[in-house]
Design a protein around this motif. Structure first.
Motif, PDB file in Angstrom:
ATOM      1  N   GLU A 110     -74.692 -90.756  77.795  1.00  0.00           N
ATOM      2  CA  GLU A 110     -73.785 -91.760  77.225  1.00  0.00           C
ATOM      3  C   GLU A 110     -72.451 -91.197  76.734  1.00  0.00           C
ATOM      4  O   GLU A 110     -71.408 -91.852  76.903  1.00  0.00           O
ATOM      5  CB  GLU A 110     -74.481 -92.497  76.081  1.00  0.00           C
ATOM      6  CG  GLU A 110     -73.620 -93.603  75.498  1.00  0.00           C
ATOM      7  CD  GLU A 110     -74.268 -94.265  74.292  1.00  0.00           C
ATOM      8  OE1 GLU A 110     -74.036 -95.474  74.112  1.00  0.00           O
ATOM      9  OE2 GLU A 110     -74.993 -93.578  73.533  1.00  0.00           O
ATOM     10  N   PRO A 111     -72.412 -89.994  76.126  1.00  0.00           N
ATOM     11  CA  PRO A 111     -71.118 -89.485  75.661  1.00  0.00           C
ATOM     12  C   PRO A 111     -70.066 -89.411  76.762  1.00  0.00           C
ATOM     13  O   PRO A 111     -68.889 -89.680  76.516  1.00  0.00           O
ATOM     14  CB  PRO A 111     -71.466 -88.089  75.125  1.00  0.00           C
ATOM     15  CG  PRO A 111     -72.888 -88.210  74.684  1.00  0.00           C
ATOM     16  CD  PRO A 111     -73.524 -89.118  75.703  1.00  0.00           C
ATOM     17  N   LEU A 118     -62.810 -94.194  77.106  1.00  0.00           N
ATOM     18  CA  LEU A 118     -61.759 -93.898  76.138  1.00  0.00           C
ATOM     19  C   LEU A 118     -60.455 -93.473  76.800  1.00  0.00           C
ATOM     20  O   LEU A 118     -59.381 -94.000  76.477  1.00  0.00           O
ATOM     21  CB  LEU A 118     -62.242 -92.792  75.189  1.00  0.00           C
ATOM     22  CG  LEU A 118     -61.236 -92.240  74.177  1.00  0.00           C
ATOM     23  CD1 LEU A 118     -60.896 -93.316  73.143  1.00  0.00           C
ATOM     24  CD2 LEU A 118     -61.798 -90.994  73.501  1.00  0.00           C
ATOM     25  N   VAL A 119     -60.527 -92.529  77.752  1.00  0.00           N
ATOM     26  CA  VAL A 119     -59.304 -91.943  78.318  1.00  0.00           C
ATOM     27  C   VAL A 119     -58.895 -92.530  79.652  1.00  0.00           C
ATOM     28  O   VAL A 119     -57.762 -92.344  80.106  1.00  0.00           O
ATOM     29  CB  VAL A 119     -59.438 -90.412  78.451  1.00  0.00           C
ATOM     30  CG1 VAL A 119     -59.788 -89.785  77.117  1.00  0.00           C
ATOM     31  CG2 VAL A 119     -60.487 -90.034  79.506  1.00  0.00           C
ATOM     32  N   GLY A 120     -59.809 -93.253  80.310  1.00  0.00           N
ATOM     33  CA  GLY A 120     -59.504 -93.812  81.622  1.00  0.00           C
ATOM     34  C   GLY A 120     -59.937 -92.892  82.744  1.00  0.00           C
ATOM     35  O   GLY A 120     -60.049 -91.671  82.562  1.00  0.00           O
ATOM     36  N   THR A 121     -60.169 -93.466  83.887  1.00  0.00           N
ATOM     37  CA  THR A 121     -60.706 -92.692  85.015  1.00  0.00           C
ATOM     38  C   THR A 121     -59.734 -91.640  85.538  1.00  0.00           C
ATOM     39  O   THR A 121     -60.155 -90.604  86.057  1.00  0.00           O
ATOM     40  CB  THR A 121     -61.103 -93.626  86.173  1.00  0.00           C
ATOM     41  OG1 THR A 121     -59.962 -94.412  86.561  1.00  0.00           O
ATOM     42  CG2 THR A 121     -62.225 -94.565  85.761  1.00  0.00           C
ATOM     43  N   ASP A 186     -61.210 -89.306  67.733  1.00  0.00           N
ATOM     44  CA  ASP A 186     -61.776 -90.535  68.285  1.00  0.00           C
ATOM     45  C   ASP A 186     -63.265 -90.572  67.982  1.00  0.00           C
ATOM     46  O   ASP A 186     -64.004 -89.642  68.335  1.00  0.00           O
ATOM     47  CB  ASP A 186     -61.535 -90.610  69.796  1.00  0.00           C
ATOM     48  CG  ASP A 186     -60.066 -90.846  70.128  1.00  0.00           C
ATOM     49  OD1 ASP A 186     -59.518 -91.859  69.639  1.00  0.00           O
ATOM     50  OD2 ASP A 186     -59.476 -90.033  70.850  1.00  0.00           O
ATOM     51  N   VAL A 187     -63.682 -91.636  67.323  1.00  0.00           N
ATOM     52  CA  VAL A 187     -65.083 -91.830  66.955  1.00  0.00           C
ATOM     53  C   VAL A 187     -65.570 -93.076  67.692  1.00  0.00           C
ATOM     54  O   VAL A 187     -65.137 -94.186  67.391  1.00  0.00           O
ATOM     55  CB  VAL A 187     -65.252 -91.997  65.438  1.00  0.00           C
ATOM     56  CG1 VAL A 187     -66.721 -92.176  65.078  1.00  0.00           C
ATOM     57  CG2 VAL A 187     -64.654 -90.798  64.703  1.00  0.00           C
ATOM     58  N   ILE A 188     -66.445 -92.885  68.670  1.00  0.00           N
ATOM     59  CA  ILE A 188     -66.902 -93.985  69.513  1.00  0.00           C
ATOM     60  C   ILE A 188     -68.346 -94.321  69.179  1.00  0.00           C
ATOM     61  O   ILE A 188     -69.234 -93.461  69.258  1.00  0.00           O
ATOM     62  CB  ILE A 188     -66.807 -93.619  71.012  1.00  0.00           C
ATOM     63  CG1 ILE A 188     -65.401 -93.082  71.348  1.00  0.00           C
ATOM     64  CG2 ILE A 188     -67.150 -94.822  71.867  1.00  0.00           C
ATOM     65  CD1 ILE A 188     -64.287 -94.060  71.095  1.00  0.00           C
ATOM     66  N   ASP A 189     -68.578 -95.563  68.812  1.00  0.00           N
ATOM     67  CA  ASP A 189     -69.944 -96.002  68.533  1.00  0.00           C
ATOM     68  C   ASP A 189     -70.704 -96.203  69.838  1.00  0.00           C
ATOM     69  O   ASP A 189     -70.180 -96.781  70.793  1.00  0.00           O
ATOM     70  CB  ASP A 189     -69.918 -97.324  67.749  1.00  0.00           C
ATOM     71  CG  ASP A 189     -69.310 -97.161  66.358  1.00  0.00           C
ATOM     72  OD1 ASP A 189     -69.594 -96.123  65.733  1.00  0.00           O
ATOM     73  OD2 ASP A 189     -68.565 -98.043  65.918  1.00  0.00           O
TER      74      ASP A 189
END
Length: 199
Positions: A110-111, A118-121, A186-189
């Motif tokens: 998942e990370p 977050l950053v795009g492909t 950046d903190v992504i749930d």
């Protein structure tokens, strides 16, 4: 269809990344369908493991189109997908792009999906992921606790407090530190917890 400022740490080594287990519920799969069949009201397609070599994926798509009842079946689209977590696979995403994301998910779970989202492909790669990823933690509080411990800040405060007699008046504001981390990193749930990335 599923279309669907931290404190300056330059003088210290950043905490070692800790990755929480985040095995995908299923392998990254894409459902590739014949567009001519779809436009004629027919469903014709097949599920393909996106981790396969790109050439093999293309071969399976060609075979799917060749098996169509429509002799003019030449175009395809990705009409469904599984195992990509929160990343949304587009109908017309390049197979090479989808394959690269699937490989990253296979290696990091998942990370990696969160990182691509977050950053795009265009900017995502295994190298940039490994440079930015700081780990997955149950909560941001757990990360902050580990961060403070790894940086040795609490021990430094205690030493300073003992030397100066100011110990009872010194403490780390964990709440403000969490806010600073959310501002600068950046903190992504995610399903497995929070994924932490430096910018």
């Amino acid at each position: 269809m599923e279309h669907n400022d931290t404190p300056n740490t330059n003088q210290h080594e950043q905490p070692e990344a800790r990755e929480v287990e985040s095995t995908p519920r299923t392998a990254p799969l894409i459902y590739v369908a014949s567009l001519s069949d779809y436009n004629n009201g027919e469903l014709h397609g097949r599920w393909i493991d996106a981790r396969l070599p790109v050439d093999e994926i293309h071969e399976k798509i060609i075979a799917m189109l060749a098996a169509s009842q429509d002799p003019g079946a030449e175009e395809y689209a990705i009409h469904d997908y599984e195992g990509f977590y929160q990343f949304r696979v587009g109908e017309y995403d390049r197979i090479e792009t989808v394959h690269a994301i699937a490989e990253g998910i296979q290696e990091h779970g998942e990370p990696y999906a969160a990182f691509v989202d977050l950053v795009g492909t265009e900017d995502a790669s295994l190298d940039t992921f490994e440079d930015c990823y700081r780990g997955t933690y149950p909560t941001l509080t757990a990360f902050v606790d580990q961060f403070v411990d790894d940086m040795g800040w609490q021990q430094e405060i205690e030493k300073f407090g003992q030397r100066t007699g100011l110990g009872p008046y010194l403490s780390i504001d964990y709440s403000d530190l969490e806010m600073a981390l959310r501002t600068e990193w950046d903190v992504i749930d995610g399903e497995a917890g929070v994924h932490i990335f430096t910018r």
